[in-house]
Write an enzyme that holds these catalytic residues in place. Structure first.
Site, PDB file in Angstrom:
ATOM      1  N   SER A 123      44.186 135.132  87.828  1.00 50.85           N
ATOM      2  CA  SER A 123      42.920 135.835  87.602  1.00 50.85           C
ATOM      3  C   SER A 123      42.884 137.159  88.352  1.00 50.85           C
ATOM      4  O   SER A 123      41.973 137.953  88.112  1.00 50.85           O
ATOM      5  CB  SER A 123      41.730 134.956  87.984  1.00 50.85           C
ATOM      6  OG  SER A 123      41.953 134.318  89.198  1.00 50.85           O
ATOM      7  N   HIS A 144      44.756 134.556  80.320  1.00 47.92           N
ATOM      8  CA  HIS A 144      43.727 134.251  81.314  1.00 47.92           C
ATOM      9  C   HIS A 144      42.565 133.470  80.688  1.00 47.92           C
ATOM     10  O   HIS A 144      41.728 134.027  79.987  1.00 47.92           O
ATOM     11  CB  HIS A 144      43.210 135.559  81.950  1.00 47.92           C
ATOM     12  CG  HIS A 144      42.235 135.338  83.062  1.00 47.92           C
ATOM     13  ND1 HIS A 144      41.177 136.185  83.308  1.00 47.92           N
ATOM     14  CD2 HIS A 144      42.160 134.361  84.002  1.00 47.92           C
ATOM     15  CE1 HIS A 144      40.492 135.727  84.345  1.00 47.92           C
ATOM     16  NE2 HIS A 144      41.066 134.625  84.781  1.00 47.92           N
ATOM     17  N   GLU A 156      41.650 136.164  77.965  1.00 49.07           N
ATOM     18  CA  GLU A 156      42.124 137.546  78.059  1.00 49.07           C
ATOM     19  C   GLU A 156      43.649 137.541  77.937  1.00 49.07           C
ATOM     20  O   GLU A 156      44.329 136.841  78.696  1.00 49.07           O
ATOM     21  CB  GLU A 156      41.713 138.173  79.402  1.00 49.07           C
ATOM     22  CG  GLU A 156      40.221 138.420  79.522  1.00 49.07           C
ATOM     23  CD  GLU A 156      39.802 138.963  80.892  1.00 49.07           C
ATOM     24  OE1 GLU A 156      38.861 139.751  80.956  1.00 49.07           O
ATOM     25  OE2 GLU A 156      40.419 138.575  81.916  1.00 49.07           O
ATOM     26  N   ASN A 194      36.445 140.121  85.264  1.00 46.13           N
ATOM     27  CA  ASN A 194      36.260 140.092  86.714  1.00 46.13           C
ATOM     28  C   ASN A 194      36.048 141.480  87.295  1.00 46.13           C
ATOM     29  O   ASN A 194      35.589 141.616  88.425  1.00 46.13           O
ATOM     30  CB  ASN A 194      37.442 139.403  87.405  1.00 46.13           C
ATOM     31  CG  ASN A 194      37.292 137.888  87.324  1.00 46.13           C
ATOM     32  OD1 ASN A 194      36.183 137.381  87.151  1.00 46.13           O
ATOM     33  ND2 ASN A 194      38.398 137.179  87.414  1.00 46.13           N
TER      34      ASN A 194
END
Ligand code: NAI
Length: 517
Positions: A123, A144, A156, A194
């Site tokens: 991540s 991801h 992702e 993120n």
């Protein structure tokens, strides 16, 4: 369709929360899955955990017993990396450590075929850096998943510098075949979600630190006015402050200390105290006690004005006028800069400047600002802030107007951008910079934020509905107010405002599209 063959073998390394979730997804899609974990029995325990989850689905009638058996028969435990040699796709979901991931994937590379695709569920680490230790970095990409992997739709697909286009396409199509909604992203810190989500937490923390409002008020306004499923403090408590602070720290460090991602001292104190959120029973909220009631810092009767005079265009807040009229209050309109005048108060939508600064620069002294709302018609709550020059009577009159059209009111301190407007502007600005830097397409960035963190609207489409020029004004207002590079506007946002173009082509023709001057 370039997905891996549905009969192909998939290997998952790491039988923790993510590895097991991914193994379940692949097995439910029909693949034979090999799970490998370096810790003795971790693979077996992981498999047992997956089967328990499937049993609960059978009990609820969401899965047939025979489908459960079929999935179970496809879940195998590997006792060494050598057992993974037949895999067409190997997904690594082990500890978040660059060196260890490099070592594990290097040893995988030695036993699998040259055509095998290697994927990392990292991540926060650079896919390029993980790939740098490999003989065939072109066969590696990020895959991801979000937690819990069987539930969350977003994946992702992260391209490292060396990742081959065919590998990225195969992973994209495989994720689709597994019932997921993949988006492409480049290997930049935080990828899409993120990174773009950081201001959701950071602005709430900053408002708290400035005593603009308390925790429960900010959460309630973000939920009831912003339309978010959870407020930022509730969500940080759920994620765990150790985890949330570590992601912020890693994005901040990876961007060489960019003030946009600056970690919060308040959150650092919570981590130091061991108040990590729900999992320790205490974070911003105390979970040992019944949850504090939603605050209502307004206790007054609604005394509806008989008439309001509207000067100019209220932009995204125009729908308020139909609510006002439907409440039997007469509305007259005239030219001006976007003010609602009632007896004793002038109301305006927050534009990134404080009410005090606006009143000092020629706007009425009885100015009360109201916050952005996802949908003014259905929103239950509005946040208000008065200029320091305005009297308590002005705030009382403004509050009365909102109460009389059926809204709850939260009164907050006069902070630039208030709560929702400031957060949406910062999210949209971050999304604009991610778009500018080619981290993803506008549609993928918006989709990632709605699917990965459940935002009620993608930040770029949201900016378009408010009007990109208003979002830019908010950013400039914030930067002026704080003199802080954290609030610098994205060049792409400026460019779209100059060209009078929406940020997201999906907004073209949308009923939400904010008129641009
Ligand atoms: P976890 O701690 O639950 O599981 C990691 C597993 O990997 C453990 O069972 C451990 O024994 C095993 N392991 C560690 N080193 C190993 C090695 N050298 N060889 C084989 N197995 C090894 O971790 P979690 O949460 O499942 O995370 C795994 C990866 O997924 C990390 O890269 C993390 O950043 C990423 N991730 C985590 C998310 C989350 O919400 N937990 C969300 C998305 C990605």
């Amino acid at each position: 369709m370039k997905s891996i063959d549905s009969t192909a073998c998939v290997a998952v390394i790491g039988a923790g929360a993510m590895g097991c979730g991914i193994a379940q997804v692949a097995a439910q899609a029909g693949h034979y899955v090999w799970i490998y974990d370096a810790k003795e029995n971790a693979g077996l325990q992981g498999r047992a955990g997956i089967l328990e989850g499937l049993d609960r689905q059978v009990e609820k009638g969401r899965l047939t017993p025979s489908d459960r058996e079929a999935v179970a028969s496809r879940l195998n435990i590997a006792t060494s990396i050598d057992d993974l040699s037949r895999a067409a796709l190997v997904i690594e979901a082990i500890v978040e450590d660059l060196k260890i991931k490099q070592q594990v994937l290097s040893s995988v590379e030695k036993v699998v075929s040259e055509q095998t695709i290697l994927a990392s569920n990292t991540s926060s680490l650079s896919i390029t850096a993980i790939g740098a230790a490999l003989q065939r970095p072109e066969r590696l990409a990020g895959l991801h998943f979000f937690n819990p992997a069987p539930v969350m739709k977003l994946v992702e697909i992260v391209a490292g510098l060396a990742s081959e286009a065919t590998v990225l396409e195969a992973l994209f199509d495989t994720a689709l075949a597994w019932g997921k909604s993949p988006v492409h992203a480049t290997s930049t810190p935080g990828f899409i979600v993120n990174r773009v989500a950081r201001p959701f937490y950071a602005e709430a923390l900053r408002l708290l630190e400035e005593k603009a409002a308390d925790v429960a008020t900010i959460d309630t306004v973000m939920r009831e006015s912003g339309g978010f499923r959870m407020g930022p403090f509730e969500l940080m408590d759920l994620i765990g402050h150790d985890v949330n602070a570590a992601v912020t720290r890693s994005v901040f460090d990876a961007y060489f200390g960019d003030p946009r991602f600056k970690p919060s001292l308040t959150q650092q104190e919570l981590v130091a105290a061991g108040w990590l959120g729900r999992k320790t029973g205490r974070g911003f909220y105390n979970y040992d006690k019944a949850k504090e009631a939603a605050p209502d810092n307004v206790r007054q009767e609604a005394i509806a004005p008989t008439a309001v005079a509207v000067e100019g265009d209220l932009g995204p807040a125009e729908p308020l006028l139909s609510l006002i009229e439907n409440s039997g209050i007469a509305v007259t309109r005239g030219p001006g800069q976007g003010l609602i005048r009632i007896h004793g108060a002038s109301l305006a939508l927050s534009d990134g400047r404080s009410a005090t600064a606006r009143a000092a620069s020629g706007e009425p002294a009885d100015l009360v600002l109201f916050d952005l709302s996802l949908d003014y018609l259905s929103t239950r709550r509005i946040a208000l802030a008065k200029a320091d020059q305005a009297t308590a009577k002005a705030l009382h009159a403004a509050t009365s107007l909102f109460l009389s059209i059926g809204k709850s009111v939260s009164i907050v301190d006069d902070s630039p951008g208030l709560i929702v407007m400031r957060t949406i502007a910062m999210l949209a600005n971050e999304a604009s910079d991610a778009l500018l830097q080619g981290v993803g397409t506008a549609e993928d960035i918006d989709r990632a934020m709605t699917l990965g963190v459940n935002y009620p609207r993608g930040p770029l489409a949201w900016a378009d509905s408010v009007g990109p020029h208003r979002i830019l004004a908010v950013m400039e207002g914030l930067q002026n107010a704080y003199g802080d590079d954290r609030y610098r506007a994205s060049h792409l946002l400026r460019r779209h405002v100059a060209a009078k173009q929406p940020l997201c082509s999906a907004s073209l023709g949308s009923k939400h599209s904010g008129a641009m001057p």
